[in-house]
Design an enzyme around this catalytic site. Structure first.
Site, mmCIF file in Angstrom:
data_model
loop_
_atom_site.group_PDB
_atom_site.id
_atom_site.type_symbol
_atom_site.label_atom_id
_atom_site.label_comp_id
_atom_site.label_asym_id
_atom_site.label_seq_id
_atom_site.Cartn_x
_atom_site.Cartn_y
_atom_site.Cartn_z
ATOM 1 N N ASP A 262 0.879 -1.165 0.000
ATOM 2 C CA ASP A 262 0.000 0.000 0.000
ATOM 3 C C ASP A 262 0.921 1.220 0.000
ATOM 4 O O ASP A 262 2.123 1.123 0.272
ATOM 5 C CB ASP A 262 -0.962 -0.007 1.185
HETATM 6 C C1 BGC Z 1 -5.093 3.157 -0.064
HETATM 7 C C2 BGC Z 1 -5.152 2.151 -1.190
HETATM 8 C C3 BGC Z 1 -4.982 2.855 -2.503
HETATM 9 C C4 BGC Z 1 -3.654 3.608 -2.490
HETATM 10 C C5 BGC Z 1 -3.345 4.347 -3.776
HETATM 11 C C6 BGC Z 1 -3.859 4.034 -0.152
HETATM 12 O O1 BGC Z 1 -3.938 5.077 0.751
HETATM 13 O O2 BGC Z 1 -5.140 2.488 1.179
HETATM 14 O O3 BGC Z 1 -6.367 1.448 -1.144
HETATM 15 O O4 BGC Z 1 -5.040 1.945 -3.554
HETATM 16 O O5 BGC Z 1 -3.685 4.562 -1.439
HETATM 17 O O6 BGC Z 1 -4.180 5.421 -3.951
#
Ligand code: BGC
Length: 720
Positions: A262
């Site tokens: 993530d």
């Molecule tokens: C989120 C993810 C997301 C990623 C990219 C993160 O803060 O938890 O679900 O895909 O950001 O935007």
């Protein structure tokens, strides 16, 4: 246009080997692996390191001289996110208005895996059109508590339902030649302290509840990529948790794809490289552009770790191999078929999912669909509010979004007099507004019927998702009560007009106890996407018969929710203990005899269904269950027949019942069908904490067939 990769050195020896006694697919795979080996041999260590970390907000580096492109990702999970360019500022490019599909909770409420596939196919096609390689969805974390701010993106409290919905979604995306990225692995079940909270749960809860959706995504859906969660699990960050990633995901489940972190979920170099993370994604440290990406843990520090012998180059090679494998699989070196973008056909899918995902929770006196109604007072800020842009990383910029108010105005075609009053203000800290409530009650008293549209929102201002948000990333709800004085509003409207219907937007359970007995009808819409208002109006007007079912139990009050009653939420800031263990959702309500407000699987129709003639046949450790389902009413409709298994005698405590099969059945008035559901041995097993394996204990079981977890219509014993 992407450059073709040329000339691969495949030796005659390898060719001879791969033309031996192996299947066509194995041959193909062996050829690809040989190409990958050849490519890796040509790469410098620096080039390899480039491939394993982000070089902009949504890309990781390619190797130009070898024709290896960047890997481009996009959120996800219910539409392709608007362009952010290489940084984070919105580009407003004009071509970035994608289809806004209903969110995960509404998709799962259809209980229709075929729609999961159509949904995924829309996403895959639009991602391809926009030049994306990976779509960052589906999100499938278990809905452990009603308060999780991201429940709206997720599917259910039940692992079996998730498993069935997720496979269709992933295949839909990947049949378009784009990678799905199932997230967030694992136990990212709250947003409070998400970046470091340490989740503690039993192995049994892990195996029976929190893993099956991910396992199905990998072993049945063949997801190309997976996203590691921000949180820790048993003391180690999930993204490079040796047990979760190396042993289970890549070991037991044989995952050959890419473990993507993530954004900003990696906190160290050596342990993360060895713990199984393949690509480190995140935000450049100064938020200005590309320049700091080499400082990522998988950038210069990873280079140094290999150079000084702390980490073997083979570890990096394995990550690069995984990336290249998915690049070959998704045609990044040859020509992809073109995608399509925000088309009518895609909008139709969005509408269909909303039509089947909207849930009729209550319908006293058959007040719905509307009949003999000339005037409607529509009330509530949610009736006139677009949702696509809210919620966080899943934000979408659709070409249009039909709100509840616009949908009813359009579909009633001038045959209904519709007034609108706002009823409450979506403003930080706003309480009940007496003037707005008086206006709404007055409008209700002057109309044949009142329709209050409320529930959760993504935030007080949908362009700033995190400010005072309820259904949003990075924040959990403070409680299960609707904000902005909505309970007071609904009570006043019901007092003014007893024919009041309440429509609830939002990601899951709401405390409705103050007025639910007095409202004539209640509908849960979740977040129904760009055609949500159309689908809702069709249901209100009887053009569509509702067939959605709850994917999460609604407790009467928050204290009844097992995570809050038996477990911990949100933990002590360091750890959160899942003491409720496997008793999440209906597994808890049914076993502990706690009556929910609305049960898992509940959802009404404008017709009636009759269940009869159950029989079971057993063959070794598998069973076939047959029964008859009849539409006994006067309109066509669909019923989700649900099959639960109950273990009569077990050496360990087991939930009262567990969902093990379901089928959505479409029936014309008067029509009946014989329904057959097959149960394999897994349907009867539990995970033994002591033996560390799944166990089938022979003895007496019961199969229970019903219309929801608390409305079982047929039972049949089965001895294994
Ligand atoms: C989120 C993810 C997301 C990623 C990219 C993160 O803060 O938890 O679900 O895909 O950001 O935007």
């Amino acid at each position: 246009m992407r450059k073709r990769v040329v000339s691969f050195a495949i030796s005659f020896c390898t060719l001879f080997f791969i033309t031996g006694k192996i299947s066509a697919q194995q041959k193909k795979d062996a050829i690809t692996e040989a190409k990958i080996t050849a490519l890796i041999k040509k790469m410098t260590l620096e080039e390899k390191i480039g491939m394993i970390h982000g070089n902009s907000s949504f890309t990781s580096t390619g190797v130009k001289r070898l024709g290896i492109p960047e890997l481009t990702m996009s959120d996800g999970p219910h539409g392709v996110r608007p362009e952010h360019g290489r940084g984070w500022s919105l580009q407003n490019k004009g071509n970035d208005s994608s289809t806004y599909l209903p969110t995960g909770i509404t998709l799962a409420s259809t209980w229709n895996p075929k729609l999961g596939y159509s949904f995924g196919a829309v996403l895959g096609s639009e991602a391809k059109y926009r030049g994306k390689d990976v779509i960052l969805g589906p999100g499938i974390n278990i809905m452990r508590t009603p308060l999780n701010g991201r429940n709206f993106e997720y599917m259910s409290e039940d692992p079996y339902l998730i498993s069935k919905m997720v496979v269709g979604y992933i295949k839909g995306v990947q049949d378009q030649g784009i990678s799905a990225c199932v997230k967030h692995f694992l136990a990212n079940n709250q947003e409070t302290k998400r970046s470091g909270i340490n989740v503690l749960m039993s192995e049994r809860a892990l195996r029976e509840l929190y893993m099956p959706g991910f396992k199905a995504a990998i072993t049945e859906g063949n997801a190309n990529t997976i996203m590691g969660a921000y949180n820790k699990f048993r003391g180690e960050y999930c993204t490079y948790n040796d047990y979760l990633v190396n042993r289970v995901l890549k070991g037991e489940w044989g995952f050959k794809g890419i473990m993507i972190s993530d954004w900003g979920a990696i906190h160290t170099t050596k342990d993360a490289l060895l713990g199984g993370a393949d690509i480190e994604m995140g935000t450049d440290l100064d938020m200005k552009g590309d320049k700091d990406y080499n400082k990522f843990f998988f950038g210069d520090p990873a280079l140094a770790a290999v150079k000084n012998g702390e980490v073997k180059e083979a570890v990096i090679d394995d990550k690069v191999r995984r990336i290249l494998r998915i690049m070959f699989k998704t045609h990044m070196f040859d020509k992809r078929t073109p995608g399509e973008y925000a088309t009518k056909a895609h909008a139709e899918v969005a509408k269909k999912v909303a039509e089947e995902g909207i849930i009729l929770l209550k319908n006293s006196d058959n007040i719905l669909p509307l009949k003999n109604v000339k005037s409607v007072a529509m009330i509530g800020a949610n009736a006139d509010r677009p949702n696509a842009f809210g919620g966080g990383s899943s934000q979408i910029r659709p070409k249009y979004e039909v709100t509840a108010l616009a949908g009813l105005r359009k579909l009633s075609g001038g045959n209904l007099a519709i007034s609108y009053s706002q009823g409450y203000a979506i403003t930080r800290g706003a309480k009940a507004d007496d003037k707005m409530i008086r206006d709404a009650a007055e409008a209700a008293s002057k109309s044949d019927m009142a329709i209050v549209v409320g529930g959760w929102t993504h935030g007080y201002d949908y362009t700033k998702w995190s400010d005072n948000a309820y259904d949003a990333e990075g924040i959990d709800k403070p409680d299960m009560n609707m904000p902005f004085g909505q309970d007071e509003l609904i009570k006043a409207v019901i007092k003014a007009n007893k024919n009041t219907v309440v429509i609830l937007y939002g990601g899951g359970p709401i405390d409705v106890s103050q007025w639910v007995n007095d409202a004539k009808a209640v509908i849960q819409v979740g977040y129904p996407g760009q055609e949500g208002g159309t689908a809702l109006a069709e249901i209100l007007l009887g053009k569509v018969n509702p067939s959605g079912k709850l994917t999460v139990s609604w407790p009467v009050k928050l204290e009844d929710s097992p995570a809050h009653k038996l477990g911990e939420f949100p933990g002590d800031g360091t750890d959160v203990k899942y003491n409720e263990d496997i008793y999440v959702g209906y597994r808890y309500f049914d076993t502990y005899n706690v009556k929910p407000q609305f049960a898992f699987g509940h959802g009404l129709s404008y017709t009636n269904f009759k269940y009869s003639n159950i029989s079971t046949a057993k063959n070794h450790q598998t069973a076939t269950v047959t029964f008859t389902l009849k539409n006994t009413g006067t309109v066509a409709g669909a019923e989700v027949a649900q099959l639960y298994v109950h273990d009569n005698h077990s050496s360990v405590k087991r939930p009262e019942k567990e969902l093990k099969a379901f089928q959505k059945v479409f029936l014309k008035p008067g029509e009946s069908k014989t329904i057959t559901m097959k149960l394999n041995a897994d349907a009867f097993k539990y995970y033994s904490e002591t033996k560390k394996q799944w166990i089938l204990e022979p003895g007496k079981f019961e199969v229970l067939v019903g219309t929801s977890s608390d409305a079982i219509k047929l039972k049949s014993p089965i001895i294994l």
